[in-house]
Design an enzyme around this catalytic site. Structure first.
Site, mmCIF file in Angstrom:
data_model
loop_
_atom_site.group_PDB
_atom_site.id
_atom_site.type_symbol
_atom_site.label_atom_id
_atom_site.label_comp_id
_atom_site.label_asym_id
_atom_site.label_seq_id
_atom_site.Cartn_x
_atom_site.Cartn_y
_atom_site.Cartn_z
ATOM 1 N N PHE A 1 0.983 -0.930 -0.210
ATOM 2 C CA PHE A 1 0.085 0.182 0.144
ATOM 3 C C PHE A 1 0.667 1.148 -0.126
ATOM 4 O O PHE A 1 0.821 2.331 -0.813
ATOM 5 C CB PHE A 1 -0.736 -0.080 1.209
ATOM 6 C CG PHE A 1 -1.649 1.228 1.539
ATOM 7 C CD1 PHE A 1 -1.347 2.248 1.967
ATOM 8 C CD2 PHE A 1 -2.960 1.079 0.822
ATOM 9 C CE1 PHE A 1 -2.150 3.733 1.945
ATOM 10 C CE2 PHE A 1 -3.823 1.982 1.754
ATOM 11 C CZ PHE A 1 -3.533 3.341 1.596
ATOM 12 N N ASP B 1 -7.192 -11.818 3.432
ATOM 13 C CA ASP B 1 -5.383 -11.350 3.982
ATOM 14 C C ASP B 1 -4.926 -11.422 5.374
ATOM 15 O O ASP B 1 -4.433 -10.875 5.583
ATOM 16 C CB ASP B 1 -5.178 -10.232 3.450
ATOM 17 C CG ASP B 1 -3.531 -9.928 2.494
ATOM 18 O OD1 ASP B 1 -3.183 -11.450 3.041
ATOM 19 O OD2 ASP B 1 -2.783 -9.075 3.368
#
Length: 826
Positions: free
Chosen positions: A520, A634
């Site tokens: 990210f 995840d």
């Protein structure tokens, strides 16, 4: 008849052994290994060691609690080095601990100085956990452990002092969890002034209860029995239900805690702990200061006072305290008192006390004495009202407001201050009523205007969305930060932070504030102007999937509220910056602890079990108890963060999916996640469901128990799951238990039960795996009731085709990182 029966019982015990169930006989001794139990077998007395230490102590502990919990230690400052110790009566009748049979100088003694009769003297462990030295015929007591507590107070144990003999019953913390020697903190009833319970750090006050109000200690929520007469000043904790196992203790970090044992969870639950907030710290506001924890201006001065060093107060340094605004003396015309309600009154060790006058007479007495600065009642008599008089004649310390307890407190001020207070503080009843009515009318008008504005904006947004096509890679801010919930049509908004605020908090994203990095982007620690610590996830400009993950995470986690989910505080969308703002969790992520030996040693089995159960409750909330059914997709050790109490919080919802209605599964052509945690149906075919998260949770359980990574552990072409599966089939699964916590395990079957649950979660076929409600239920049941696990997935070392492996790296410690792994189906 009763005496004759007891004499027979006594003689029978002498013939049989050194102990008679709950009793140590006068003519016998106890060696290391001998144990006596109280009636009902709740408590045990004997020799013990702590952790891996070889030092031997003598004390009392809970016999019915699986977690070793010692409540009293005789020789806390004089341990033995081996198991040669012996407990026996001395010639003077005292119960003593000796280093060996041949030693004549005791390490510890009951130290009774009065003459004790020899033939009928015994030491008995009562059902309350009190070791008593007494005459077995007359019942006269000479000494008891309740009069000499260590760090714990049991129900019906007194704390306080007796005036005649000066005996002071004080709780003193251990040095550390593995060292019961006298520590830094002590809890006692103060002897000077009006009685109050004070926690000391050394000789310095650390926290205090406030005075006795007649019903409870001011600022303490549980009920106690309090005695204040010519013989003693003491408090006694009581329980209505004798089956409840509870205790109060002072721990080595300086906290007073009330704990209750949960047999189902097999752990101690803390339901009251102090100090827990800034206002609890003793004299934090300095002289004549006043703390209001529910106010934005937490610290202020008492009426008639002002900060002595205003510049320091701007820097949140209140040690200088407050000084009187008008330096001239009191005792002028038209003086009065400002009334504070729900107050923890100032330290009463310097207060003057008169129990024989009323509160009205107390006020008049204070007005007549020019040195009197404040007054309050000594305590309440329940229905009868207030009684007694407390007055202060100098600087006042440690005053604060309380939410649901406390008492009325009256501060003396001059005419100017009284007028100022009435004008700016109380406003008068009539004026206050007018203001309240005006505020209600204004709020109603504002609500009507807001309703009309929202409806108009909703219509405008719908029209704009239906007529406008956003360019690739961009998104409508109103979709993300203001959107309707799926049911009910209610609208919700997420707080927006300005870029300047975030930049200032992180020192312009200084690399020294960087906590970690993932797919990210980077994560930074920041401190807002009000002192709140935050964690900022900054979207990387090079992240190909970052925008989609950003929108997804905002929409999901901002609406989720659970103890085991990370809390989002807001976001920042300004210029080209996209950032998420979270609560800061100081203990980093779970992988930092379980995959590094130096940190893993801090996680004993009870703590690991708490982490496993916390993660399970968080997943259960996502799958079943939240308004939306959410598949995380995840789950892994680096996406579980730990707060300052090591409570796990699931993080990183960038890859999560929402299921609506009765939907329980979905599919995708683009598989994202981390190898080692992905279920076979997801990794190979792109099918995901609640059972995909169950698989990931099963891997987490096995990693937490072993301290090893599933994807990094290889032996004979097997991963960790495969290695455990082979050992399980051979009946040798105990070999996988992390060696660093072997000493902390009282019941190995509990660990094996968790291994069993982990293997059930990682079974190859999704239909064979339990759902999360069943998993959570299993933790409270016997493993004999579980079905045998079937063959797990990925046990041959075979990997699916992975385009980009885990971006966090094999040996990195990630802080809420997002792994962007593309896996293509066969």
């Amino acid at each position: 008849m009763k005496i004759a029966f007891f004499n027979f019982f006594f003689f029978f015990c002498l013939l049989q052994s050194c102990t008679c169930d709950d009793t140590i006989m006068r003519t016998r001794s106890m060696r290391d290994g001998d144990v006596i139990f109280s009636e009902g077998k709740r408590f045990a007395f004997g020799f013990f060691s702590l952790g891996v230490s070889n030092l031997r102590y003598v004390g009392i502990w809970y016999a019915q609690v699986s977690e070793q919990t010692v409540v009293w230690v005789a020789n806390r400052d004089s341990p033995m080095n081996d198991t040669s110790g012996v407990i026996r009566f001395s010639s003077s009748g005292n119960l003593c601990i000796y280093a060996s049979v041949n030693t004549t100088e005791p390490l510890w003694s009951t130290n009774v100085t009065e003459s004790i009769p020899e033939p009928t003297l015994v030491a008995r462990l009562s059902a309350l956990g009190n070791l008593v030295l007494l005459d077995s015929v007359t019942g006269k007591g000479y000494w008891e452990s309740f009069d000499h507590p260590t760090d714990s107070s049991l129900p019906f144990m007194r704390l306080g002092f007796t005036r005649k003999d000066g005996l002071d019953r004080v709780l003193t913390s251990w040095k550390s969890p593995g060292d019961p020697a006298s520590g830094t903190f002590s809890l006692r009833i103060n002897r000077t002034g009006f009685p109050q319970l004070i926690l000391y750090k050394g000789l310095t006050p650390w926290w205090r209860t406030g005075s006795w109000t007649g019903l409870r200690w001011s600022g303490v929520v549980f009920q106690i029995l309090f005695v204040n007469n010519q013989d003693e000043v003491s408090m006694t904790n009581r329980v209505m239900d004798a089956s409840v196992i509870t205790r109060m203790m002072v721990n080595e970090t300086g906290k007073v805690q009330r704990l209750t044992w949960s047999a189902g969870e097999k752990r101690w639950n803390v339901f009251w702990s102090i100090p827990k907030e800034e206002c609890d710290n003793y004299a934090h506001r300095g002289l004549n200061g006043y703390c209001r924890p529910t106010s934005s201006e937490a610290c202020t001065c008492l009426p008639g006072f002002e900060p002595k060093m205003p510049r320091d107060w701007l820097l949140r340094d209140y040690t200088g305290g407050c000084s009187r605004r008008n330096k001239t003396s009191l005792c002028r015309e038209k003086e009065g008192f400002v009334k504070f309600t729900h107050a923890k009154i100032p330290d009463t060790s310097v207060a003057r006390v008169d129990m024989n006058i009323t509160l009205k007479e107390c006020k008049q007495r204070c007005l007549r004495n020019c040195s009197c600065l404040a007054y309050a009642s000594a305590y309440h008599e329940g229905v009868g009202g207030e009684k007694g008089c407390l007055t202060w004649h100098g600087d006042m310390l440690d005053t604060r407001s309380l939410l649901n307890s406390g008492q009325d407190f009256y501060i003396r001020v001059d005419r100017e201050e009284l007028e100022r207070w009435n004008k700016n503080g109380s406003l008068g009843k009539r004026r206050a009523i007018i203001i309240v009515i005006s505020l209600i009318a204004a709020l109603m008008l504002l609500a009507v205007i807001s309703f009309c504005f929202v409806r108009k904006r909703r219509k405008s947004n719908r029209d704009r969305r239906s007529s406008t096509t956003l360019p690739p890679g961009s998104f409508d801010i109103s979709d993300t930060f203001r959107f309707e919930e799926d049911q009910g049509g209610r609208e919700w908004e997420l707080p927006l932070f300005e870029l300047n605020t975030i930049a200032t908090a992180t020192n312009n994203f200084d690399f020294r504030n960087k906590l970690g990095e993932g797919g990210f982007g980077s994560v930074y620690k920041g401190v807002l102007e009000n002192g709140m610590e935050i964690a900022v996830k900054r979207l990387s400009k090079n992240s190909g999937q970052g925008m989609e993950a950003f929108k997804n995470e905002v929409k999901l986690i901002s609406k989720l509220q659970h103890r085991n989910l990370v809390r989002m505080l807001g976001c920042c969308v300004e210029s080209e910056e996209k950032m998420l703002v979270y609560e800061y969790l100081p203990n980093k992520s779970l992988d930092y602890f379980i995959f590094h030996e130096e940190q893993r040693v801090e996680l004993d089995w009870p703590k690991r079990m708490e982490i496993i159960c916390g993660i399970a409750r968080g997943i259960l909330y996502l799958h079943q108890d939240s308004r939306l059914r959410i598949i995380h997709r995840d789950l892994k050790a680096s996406n579980v963060l730990l707060d300052n109490e090591m409570i796990p919080k699931i993080a990183d919802f960038g890859m999560a999916r929402i299921f609506g209605g009765k939907q329980i599964r979905g599919s995708t052509n683009r598989v994202v996640g981390t190898y080692g945690y992905m279920s076979p149906e997801y990794a190979m075919e792109g099918h995901f469901s609640v059972k995909s998260d169950v698989y990931s949770f099963g891997v987490l359980i096995l990693e937490i128990i072993t301290g090893k990574k599933n994807s990094a552990f290889h032996k004979e072409s097997l991963n960790l799951v495969g290695q455990i599966w082979d050992l399980w089939n051979k009946g040798e699964a105990t070999a996988v238990i992390d060696k660093l916590m072997n000493q902390d395990i009282n019941d190995e079957s509990e660990v094996m039960k968790c291994v069993h649950i982990g293997l059930l979660c990682v079974q190859e076929n999704a239909s064979d795996r339990p759902d999360m409600p069943s998993v959570v239920s299993m933790f409270g049941h016997n493993a004999n009731d579980f079905p045998p696990p079937k063959h797990p997935a990925f046990t041959s070392g075979r990997k699916p085709h992975v385009k980009n492996d885990d971006l966090s790296g094999e040996n990195s410690t990630s802080v809420n990182d997002v792994t962007l792994t593309d896996v293509y189906g066969r």
